[in-house]
Design an enzyme around this catalytic site. Structure first.
Site, PDB file in Angstrom:
ATOM      1  N   GLU B 317      42.820  20.346  27.994  1.00 17.62           N
ATOM      2  CA  GLU B 317      42.178  20.293  29.499  1.00 17.62           C
ATOM      3  C   GLU B 317      42.647  21.705  29.904  1.00 17.62           C
ATOM      4  O   GLU B 317      42.793  21.541  30.844  1.00 17.62           O
ATOM      5  CB  GLU B 317      42.619  19.287  30.838  1.00 17.62           C
ATOM      6  CG  GLU B 317      41.770  18.035  29.774  1.00 17.62           C
ATOM      7  CD  GLU B 317      42.592  16.646  30.577  1.00 17.62           C
ATOM      8  OE1 GLU B 317      43.320  16.571  30.772  1.00 17.62           O
ATOM      9  OE2 GLU B 317      40.777  15.891  30.556  1.00 17.62           O
ATOM     10  N   CYS B 401      39.318  10.988  37.572  1.00 18.81           N
ATOM     11  CA  CYS B 401      40.412  11.542  38.771  1.00 18.81           C
ATOM     12  C   CYS B 401      39.299  11.998  39.336  1.00 18.81           C
ATOM     13  O   CYS B 401      39.126  12.587  40.746  1.00 18.81           O
ATOM     14  CB  CYS B 401      41.173  12.159  37.833  1.00 18.81           C
ATOM     15  SG  CYS B 401      40.293  13.290  36.876  1.00 18.81           S
TER      16      CYS B 401
END
Lengths: 635, 635
Positions: B317, B401
């Site tokens: 990521e 998130c």
């Protein structure tokens, strides 16, 4: 009555390669690759493991693939021994065979891992443990050894193991209905059947191919029998989704005759399709041939790199969606290109259709040959079509399938160049040397050519035995825009003799007859279907069968991916930066970098003239790590 | 003496957004996004878990991230409550706060996972368990709640927990020298310090930032203390190599002041850099500011998508090598673009340099806004710049998130548009509405603009309190090729007033003064540095701050990646296929597919005229799954 016939490959000694391109590469395999691999097998534990001395807790735990490495290495070594006696190599092969004999269990079983690491668990994890895959490679090695030497020393060993498998996987056996998670045993059983005349082996191969993908799924039943839920990866939503992916991964999602899209692990697919083509012939089964043709179309219509590389999804070493052919992250495993050559050979010989040999040639000269370094001792596992300069070949791999695979293919390359029938000799590949055919009663044809450096080929007949007409079928490669054929100096009207991509010259061939071919060896541009996003707006450069690439090392520090090729730029053949191979040169442009720290700009790109020399793709990564690009943006 | 000063964001109620672009989107967040997220938190277990009733073996095991979801949701809700009273929402927020209070342990500790799932293991897995990360988001939520409502109900809870952390992580504490594997607590502690005036929090934040990356590495010592070798992935050669990658992944490979290349997980990097910028001001630390500037250059010079998206390696990521910005497989996590907006705001306010707000705007209008569907209830986690038609937004994620992060940013957007000092009001973003500043003694400025649909802006002064000169600093966006400024109808010579990207108009502003800006709102082409291989030979289309893209749904079944844009094609603004946003239209070409089954061709591509209408990137994927491309091959 047999409805499916096939041309047959020639025996190892009946076709000779003696040209300027392949002969030195095959000599490198013989003199460097095979010894280097022997060294790896001796120092890596593969030979040693066969002594069955490993005990739990010892270092060097035997690996599930090790017998396949040995089998492929013996196969490669045997091919060279057929035409190039070498007492030292023969002694090493005999030593390996003795070790294998010593490791064989009283009932014929022969697998180090399941003998010393997981005793009592044989044939319980067919999906992942590669047991029959290993046997398949031992069989291929044994058949090659028998063909090359006439000795049955290895063949006897694998027959005892194969007989055990026939019992266990046959009707009433403990694994009835089972098949391996990595196809290979099927094609090997066909070879064993052909070598021994024992029909039980081909029958078992057919059963395994037919059982594959039927319900209840063997691998899932096997998992239940083991009483373990098995590995579960969080990348999947649930176990059923994972099971589906696994089924596609090893092509057991559908019965093979119902498969229409090529999916999953590329090498598994190729080995399965080789067996299906062989079984179509040996069991006279048109349904298997149709499935092969369907899956071939699926592959060449959307899932094959221009190099003949297969597999665009590294996570499964396999196929992804049609037209998804990323260049940087593509896979193109060397073994898959090798498997493609082997499958294409079967399809070419069965169908006599030149498009199969076109693909065979494409994969061989590009996707396969790139798999090894020029010195023959370092290897690519995956073969991307572009690089940011971060990949290089390795001396060996934890899973070392590709190196000996490459060796066995190149060592037997002569059997891929020609095929024959009663009254036909087909030339699939033009490689300088000679071929002695039984077609039409027998003849030898000398082949003189400097391909791929020069498009001319001359074939001269000698030792002609027959006095009836027979056919010389000469492939007209798809890459040749214009081709001429002359027989004894007389031009032949191609349109009248070309069928399915072969110029079929039928006559009473006589001593001294000369056939001259002239192929178009000018470099040309290739474009991909616009649905291939990765190649949009780009061209690849090709000459003859050779796909070319730009390598950063030839660009004075300019990355290969910052070169654009004007549409009007002439392509010329030039002495290349790599010794012994030509380059395709052109007046291209390099895009100048933006100012330091600036990543995007609204200005027109700043172009500077840049003379480029694209080298054959197979030759890349031999001069240190460097950027590389096959597909160049066109301007 | 303070050497680093900064402009300050305005209070939530002092800047009003009332335009045609953002106001409806913010209303969607208020009316749909925040309620949908509350529903997810109530039905997904996050609220329920705070009752601490979960027992081993029960379904619905609390997740390590859950407190962060709640914290961010309260933060978003609080921002809307500041300007839009809503008793139902306020009751829900109070309920969540009550649940949090109930879950708090006697010593202040507050984390469901380590209370009921892994009791006794608190603060033992800082690298991966996100404990302090969760506290950080609770603190941010509490500070926002305090700012919006004046109530300390939530603030009191987080202070008790923060005080525990100050003890445990301070000198002599059990975790002295420790810091979290996912940065967030540091920036939150700065906010808490500013909200409470308690310097201990900022001191702890500084200690954590300074300890990061020092040797011996905290996370490796922690692993040893746990007495477990921990997870090991076979993708690494050995544990040391894996440890190195982990260090870079969470930016603990070097002390932050020694870092010069931006690496690792993008969100972690952004949150760390926000804290570093804040600490540079609050602890007057030029070394931290220099590090921020260095890492900014590394990011914008080679590691940022044209959308302001960050992260090109999905496996971490995060960031990969400079210029490695693949479009299909890129990551561009919504949270990372949000983090970038927040970091850029700090850098803009500290440096008063317009290039930071240029990036803020780029990320906001593109990489952030694409994160949610037009109806505000589905989300992208990653935001690729091209799609083969296989991605779509989701209602929620296992690790959720991004959704509340997006909500909290848009709900507080007015604080990003302006900043003020004693005698300066800076306008970073032009959004219709008004702003009430204390600069120069006080004034309200009404902002009238239809941006991004029209390049004109008018700012009108009212309620002017002062009679001394002060500065209105108006950002001149990098995307505006030509800009004019008039004050009360009189043209200003820009060259004389522009410094670091802002037109700085200093005068005794008076009631009724009008400043008119005219930005160039014509569409234009953007090109990437040629070292970005993925964009070679390609252009992106932009108008104002909006990067555009082609979507297959607008192309009658033609995939977006088979469109090429002629270099000479004019770009025109047209009513778009998506209601309410304009399109950039052009006379482009589509490349016709090859014949069925043909993947490569030596023929010239067959081009057909194709009128294209590129929509703003943020608006893609709202009309079903479709191919999409930002970067178009140029011809």
């Amino acid at each position: 009555m047999t409805t499916i016939s096939t041309l047959q490959p020639l025996a190892l000694r009946d076709a000779v390669i003696a040209d300027g391109f392949w002969a030195p590469r095959r000599e490198t395999v013989r003199a460097h690759t095979i010894p280097q691999q022997e060294h790896q097998l001796r120092t890596g534990g593969q030979f040693e493991a066969l002594r069955l001395a490993w005990r739990p807790g010892d270092p060097g735990e035997p690996h599930i693939f090790w017998e396949s490495d040995i089998g492929k290495w013996i196969e490669a070594a045997s091919y060279t021994l057929a035409t190039h006696p070498d007492p030292d190599l023969e002694a090493s092969v005999d030593e390996a065979i003795d070790l294998l004999r010593g490791a064989q269990q009283p009932d014929g079983y022969l697998n180090t891992y399941f003998t010393v690491v997981k005793p009592g668990e044989r044939f319980t994890d067919l999906r992942d443990a590669h047991e029959l895959y290993c046997l398949g490679h031992l069989i291929e090695g044994a058949v090659a050894h028998f063909d090359a030497t006439g000795s049955t020393s290895f063949l006897d060993i694998v027959r005892r193991y194969a007989d055990l498998v026939v019992r266990e996987f046959g009707p009433g056996g403990s694994c009835e209905g089972g098949y391996d998670g990595h196809q290979e045993i099927e094609l090997a059983l066909v070879k064993l059947s052909r070598a021994t005349g024992d029909a039980r082996y081909v029958e078992l191969a057919k059963r395994m191919i037919d059982a594959r993908g039927t319900q209840p799924y063997y691998f899932e039943a096997e998992l239940e029998r083991r009483g373990t839920p098995g590995y579960f990866s969080r990348e999947f939503r649930n176990r059923e989704q994972q099971a589906e992916r696994f089924r596609e991964y090893n092509q057991s999602h559908l019965p093979v005759r119902e498969q229409s899209e090529i999916v999953g692990h590329s090498v598994r697919a190729m080995y399965m399709l080789i067996a299906m083509a062989d079984l179509a012939v040996d069991t006279d089964d048109p349904g298997l041939l149709s499935a092969c043709e369907r899956l071939w179309e699926s592959m060449v219509g959307g899932k094959m790199y221009v190099t003949g590389g297969l597999g665009s999804d590294p996570s499964i070493e396999g196929f992804s969606a049609p037209f998804d052919l990323p260049n940087y992250t593509g896979y193109g495993e060397t073994c898959a290109a090798i498997g493609l050559v082997m499958w294409a050979q079967r399809m070419a010989n069965i169908t006599r259709d030149g498009r199969y040999a076109d693909v065979l040639e494409r994969a061989l000269y590009n996707g396969v040959l790139a798999g090894a370094s020029s010195d023959g001792v370092c290897y690519f596992y995956g073969n991307p079509l572009a690089s940011a300069g971060d990949v290089h070949r390795h001396e060996w791999f934890g899973v070392a399938c590709c190196p000996p695979n490459l060796a066995r293919l190149l060592a037997s390359l002569q059997t891929y160049a020609y095929a024959q029938g009663d009254d036909e000799l087909a030339v699939h590949l033009y490689i300088g040397g000679s071929v002695t055919t039984t077609a039409g009663g027998g003849a030898t044809v000398d082949v003189a050519t400097a391909l791929p450096a020069d498009g001319r080929v001359a074939l001269t007949f000698r030792d002609v035995q027959a006095d009836a007409a027979w056919t010389l079928a000469l492939r007209v490669p798809a890459w040749s825009a214009t081709t001429s054929v002359r027989v004894n100096g007389e031009e032949i009207a191609l349109a009248e003799v070309v069928r399915d991509g072969y110029a079929r010259l039928t006559r009473e061939w006589a001593e001294g007859d000369v056939v001259e071919l002239s192929f178009d060896d000018a470099p040309f541009r290739v474009r991909a279907d616009p649905r291939v996003a990765a190649d949009a707006g780009r061209v690849a450069l090709q000459r003859g069968p050779l796909v070319h690439c730009l390598e950063g090392v030839d660009l004075d520090g300019v990355p290969a991916h910052s070169i654009v090729l004007p549409r009007e730029a002439a392509l010329v053949v030039e002495e290349g930066p790599v010794a012994g191979v030509h380059a395709i040169a052109a007046d291209a442009r390099r895009v100048e970098p933006l100012a330091d720290g600036q990543l995007y700009s609204t200005e027109d790109p700043r172009l500077q003239p840049q003379w480029i020399r694209a080298i054959p793709y197979f030759a890349w990564a031999n001069r240190g790590q460097s950027t590389m690009a096959v597909w160049l943006p066109e301007r």
